[in-house]
Structure formats: C-alpha cells, structure tokens
Write an enzyme that holds these catalytic residues in place. Structure first.
Site, mmCIF file in Angstrom:
data_model
loop_
_atom_site.group_PDB
_atom_site.id
_atom_site.type_symbol
_atom_site.label_atom_id
_atom_site.label_comp_id
_atom_site.label_asym_id
_atom_site.label_seq_id
_atom_site.Cartn_x
_atom_site.Cartn_y
_atom_site.Cartn_z
ATOM 1 N N ARG A 1 44.339 48.686 42.072
ATOM 2 C CA ARG A 1 45.764 48.734 42.385
ATOM 3 C C ARG A 1 46.443 50.031 41.974
ATOM 4 O O ARG A 1 47.627 50.225 42.287
ATOM 5 C CB ARG A 1 46.481 47.519 41.762
ATOM 6 N N GLY B 1 59.252 26.772 42.685
ATOM 7 C CA GLY B 1 60.416 26.598 43.562
ATOM 8 C C GLY B 1 60.635 25.138 43.935
ATOM 9 O O GLY B 1 61.618 24.795 44.577
ATOM 10 N N SER C 1 30.685 43.641 28.666
ATOM 11 C CA SER C 1 31.089 42.398 27.984
ATOM 12 C C SER C 1 31.923 42.613 26.711
ATOM 13 O O SER C 1 32.835 41.815 26.451
ATOM 14 C CB SER C 1 29.902 41.460 27.748
HETATM 15 C C1 LIG Z 1 43.913 48.597 48.967
HETATM 16 C C2 LIG Z 1 43.538 47.165 49.163
HETATM 17 C C3 LIG Z 1 43.653 46.609 50.432
HETATM 18 C C4 LIG Z 1 43.311 45.245 50.627
HETATM 19 N N1 LIG Z 1 43.445 44.695 51.875
HETATM 20 C C5 LIG Z 1 43.164 43.394 52.070
HETATM 21 C C6 LIG Z 1 43.312 42.764 53.361
HETATM 22 O O1 LIG Z 1 43.691 43.398 54.313
HETATM 23 N N2 LIG Z 1 43.040 41.444 53.474
HETATM 24 C C7 LIG Z 1 42.593 40.696 52.430
HETATM 25 O O2 LIG Z 1 42.344 39.498 52.590
HETATM 26 N N3 LIG Z 1 42.431 41.262 51.195
HETATM 27 C C8 LIG Z 1 42.703 42.558 51.003
HETATM 28 N N4 LIG Z 1 42.551 43.108 49.748
HETATM 29 C C9 LIG Z 1 42.088 42.257 48.650
HETATM 30 C C10 LIG Z 1 40.611 42.538 48.316
HETATM 31 O O3 LIG Z 1 39.768 42.234 49.409
HETATM 32 C C11 LIG Z 1 40.199 41.696 47.093
HETATM 33 O O4 LIG Z 1 40.336 40.334 47.375
HETATM 34 C C12 LIG Z 1 41.045 42.008 45.868
HETATM 35 O O5 LIG Z 1 41.149 43.399 45.677
HETATM 36 C C13 LIG Z 1 40.430 41.366 44.640
HETATM 37 O O6 LIG Z 1 39.238 42.021 44.371
HETATM 38 P P1 LIG Z 1 38.039 41.281 43.622
HETATM 39 O O7 LIG Z 1 37.587 40.102 44.428
HETATM 40 O O8 LIG Z 1 36.999 42.331 43.314
HETATM 41 O O9 LIG Z 1 38.777 40.859 42.277
HETATM 42 P P2 LIG Z 1 38.672 39.563 41.369
HETATM 43 O O10 LIG Z 1 39.032 38.338 42.099
HETATM 44 O O11 LIG Z 1 39.455 39.915 40.151
HETATM 45 O O12 LIG Z 1 37.201 39.462 40.984
HETATM 46 C C14 LIG Z 1 36.603 40.412 40.110
HETATM 47 C C15 LIG Z 1 35.121 40.379 40.355
HETATM 48 O O13 LIG Z 1 34.632 39.099 39.939
HETATM 49 C C16 LIG Z 1 33.661 38.638 40.847
HETATM 50 N N5 LIG Z 1 34.132 37.367 41.417
HETATM 51 C C17 LIG Z 1 35.326 36.769 41.177
HETATM 52 N N6 LIG Z 1 35.401 35.579 41.802
HETATM 53 C C18 LIG Z 1 34.226 35.428 42.464
HETATM 54 C C19 LIG Z 1 33.698 34.425 43.292
HETATM 55 N N7 LIG Z 1 34.358 33.299 43.549
HETATM 56 N N8 LIG Z 1 32.482 34.629 43.814
HETATM 57 C C20 LIG Z 1 31.796 35.733 43.563
HETATM 58 N N9 LIG Z 1 32.220 36.727 42.764
HETATM 59 C C21 LIG Z 1 33.434 36.593 42.226
HETATM 60 C C22 LIG Z 1 33.457 39.731 41.876
HETATM 61 O O14 LIG Z 1 32.417 40.551 41.468
HETATM 62 C C23 LIG Z 1 34.736 40.496 41.823
HETATM 63 O O15 LIG Z 1 34.606 41.851 42.205
HETATM 64 C C24 LIG Z 1 42.859 44.463 49.533
HETATM 65 C C25 LIG Z 1 42.745 45.056 48.266
HETATM 66 C C26 LIG Z 1 43.083 46.378 48.079
HETATM 67 C C27 LIG Z 1 42.968 46.963 46.690
#
Ligand SMILES: Cc1cc2nc3c(=O)[nH]c(=O)nc-3n(C[C@H](O)[C@H](O)[C@H](O)COP(=O)(O)OP(=O)(O)OC[C@H]3O[C@@H](n4cnc5c(N)ncnc54)[C@H](O)[C@@H]3O)c2cc1C
Length: 273
Positions: free
Chosen positions: A200, A103, A69
């Site tokens: 990323r 756009g 935090s």
């Molecule tokens: C190499 C790579 C390949 C990928 N391939 C695909 C693919 O083929 N198809 C696809 O659809 N996506 C793909 N993704 C996207 C991936 O599944 C995630 O959606 C993306 O990396 C965002 O991650 P996140 O949800 O942890 O991040 P953020 O949205 O930044 O969230 C950060 C953290 O906050 C929490 N959080 C945020 N919002 C919520 C919520 N509403 N509910 C619960 N917890 C929440 C979670 O703990 C989360 O880990 C890929 C990502 C990477 C890096």
C-alpha cells in the site's frame, strides 16, 4: 525481559494522526519492540539483547534472509477512521483482526470524504487502474467537488428520511455513499504489517490508502525503529528482478548493451530509476 515499554511509543500512544479530510490513525496499543524481535530470534541460543549494533545487524540479517517469524512476535492495535472505499481495499489484507463500527447498531455520522483539489485527476491513459498525474483546471476541480457534495447531501437526506419513518438502521443506510467514513480497530503483527505497507506504499496503490500507510509506517518507527529501517532497506525500496533482467544487468556490468527490448526494456529501466 518481559513487557516491552518503548518511551517513544508511549509518547504517541492514543494520539490521533490526521489522514485525508476527516480520517485518522491512532495507535491504541503495541506488544513487543526491536528488543522482542532479537530476543525471540536468539531464544534458540539462550541469549537476549546484545549491543545496539549487534541487534541491528541481527534484525537486518533476519529480514534480508526472510526469516520472518521473529517479526510476528511484535503486534499493534490501531484505531483507524477511513472512507468505506479505502476500507474495502484494506479488508483484503486477511491476516489482521478487525472490529468495525456497525451501521446496523449505530446511526452513521454525516461524514464523507471530499478529495483535496490537487488530488482530483483525470483517468490515466496508460494505467487502467490509476489517475493521470496531470492537474485538472480550477473550474473542473470546483465542478467535481460540487457534484460529489451534492450527491453526498442527497444520500444523507434519504438516510435521515428513512430513519424518521422508523425504517431499520440496517436498511436506511444502504444508499449511503462509498465516501462515507467508517472506523475500525485493526490488530496485526509486524511481519504482516510490513506486507501491507509494502503493497500500500507502492505508487500503484490508490493515493487515499497510501496516505494511511505512510502515517502508519511513521507511527511504528516509534515502536521498532531498527526493524523499520531494515524494512525500508530490504523490502520497501528493494527491487525484484526477473531472470532475464538479471542477465541484462550482467551484460550492462560487462559494458554491453541490454538484450531486452520494447516493453520489457521499459519496465527494466523503470526499475533502475
Ligand atoms: C495496487 C493494488 C491493486 C489491486 N487491485 C485489485 C483488484 O483490481 N481486484 C482485486 O480483487 N484485488 C486487488 N488488489 C488486492 C490484492 O489482490 C490482494 O488481495 C491484497 O493486496 C492483499 O494481498 P495478500 O493476499 O498478499 O495479503 P493478506 O491477505 O494480508 O495475506 C498475506 C499473505 O498471507 C497468505 N495468505 C493469507 N490468507 C491466505 C489464504 N486464505 N490462502 C492462502 N494464503 C493466504 C498469502 O501468502 C498472502 O500473501 C490490489 C492490491 C494492490 C496493492
């Protein structure tokens, strides 16, 4: 201490850092710094910043123990220009505040991404989501660029024709390519930015988004160098091992062979490399 001003950050504020052929990242604003992290972490003790080494030790301790935090107390606003297919991956990071060029409102600039020749690769054989490392022939590179350019020019011609007919901008744009550049303001706190960067900057992320992440990490090192160093140490270059992998490490340390086999052993070895 009230407002954090970091000389290194002030020096790069507003500067455009080029990414890909026509994109950029620009740090518009920042709030907080390493000092804000330690200050907010020590609030419970009523103490502020101490010596450089003590602050660095605290920041390391916080990240190592996932006490995240205080890192949310630092935030950044970036102005980013990237191709739409990069923005589609980027927008999956839901914890940022975004405002994108419209756009519907603006006429889109005729700017689309063309990869550099050395980044044109065939489909990977072993990873369905990635490129192979192999370079393609110069003839193939030229052919790919020619095909991409031809398609981009054609869709821009259609776009302009539709606009000339007086068709609404929101409809005229619908056949524009994913390679078209878009722009947005992106505001995020340091904890969530580290999460974005971890995902990323990974070699499994697509090259075209990875290069943005690389530039952004370099930019924020000017704002909070200690936190970035701790991030590289405890998160970015740290490895996560499964229970069975931990058992294998113990066996190896005892001078015995790894009990893992096949794909599991291959993944384990890859992690140790
Ligand atoms: C190499 C790579 C390949 C990928 N391939 C695909 C693919 O083929 N198809 C696809 O659809 N996506 C793909 N993704 C996207 C991936 O599944 C995630 O959606 C993306 O990396 C965002 O991650 P996140 O949800 O942890 O991040 P953020 O949205 O930044 O969230 C950060 C953290 O906050 C929490 N959080 C945020 N919002 C919520 C919520 N509403 N509910 C619960 N917890 C929440 C979670 O703990 C989360 O880990 C890929 C990502 C990477 C890096």
């Amino acid at each position: 201490m009230a407002h954090c001003i970091v000389a290194e950050a002030e020096a790069i504020l507003d500067k455009e850092f080029s990414v890909l052929d026509k994109g950029f990242v620009r740090l518009v604003d920042y709030m907080g710094s390493d000092a804000r992290i330690v200050q907010s972490a020590r609030v419970s003790y009523g103490e502020g910043t101490k010596t450089y080494r003590q602050d660095q030790g605290l920041i390391n301790y916080l990240l190592r123990n996932e006490h995240t935090s205080p890192f949310e107390q630092v935030s950044f606003t970036f102005h980013i220009k990237m191709p739409i297919f990069v923005a589609r991956q980027w927008i999956r990071h839901r914890t940022a505040k975004v405002n994108e060029i419209s756009g519907r409102y603006s006429i889109m600039a005729e700017e689309a991404y063309i990869p550099e020749k050395e980044h044109i690769n065939l489909q990977s054989d072993d990873n369905k989501q990635a490129r192979s490392d192999e370079m393609v022939s110069p003839e193939m590179q030229n052919k790919v660029i020619e095909l991409l350019q031809k398609d981009q020019e054609r869709s821009f011609e259609t776009y302009k024709e539709l606009l000339d007919l007086g068709i609404a901008r929101e409809l005229s744009r619908i056949n524009l390519p994913l390679s078209l550049y878009t722009q947005w303001y992106w505001k995020i706190d340091l904890h969530n930015l580290f999460h974005f960067l971890k995902l990323r900057l990974d070699k499994h992320a697509q090259y075209e988004i990875r290069v943005y992440a690389e530039v952004m990490l370099e930019i924020i090192k000017n704002v909070c160098p200690m936190a970035c160093e701790a991030f590289e140490n405890h998160i970015l270059y740290a490895k996560k091992f499964s229970k069975r992998e931990v058992e294998a490490i113990k066996e190896l340390l005892a001078g015995k062979p790894s009990p893992l086999e096949g794909r599991e052993q291959a993944i384990f070895e890859e992690k140790l490399r």
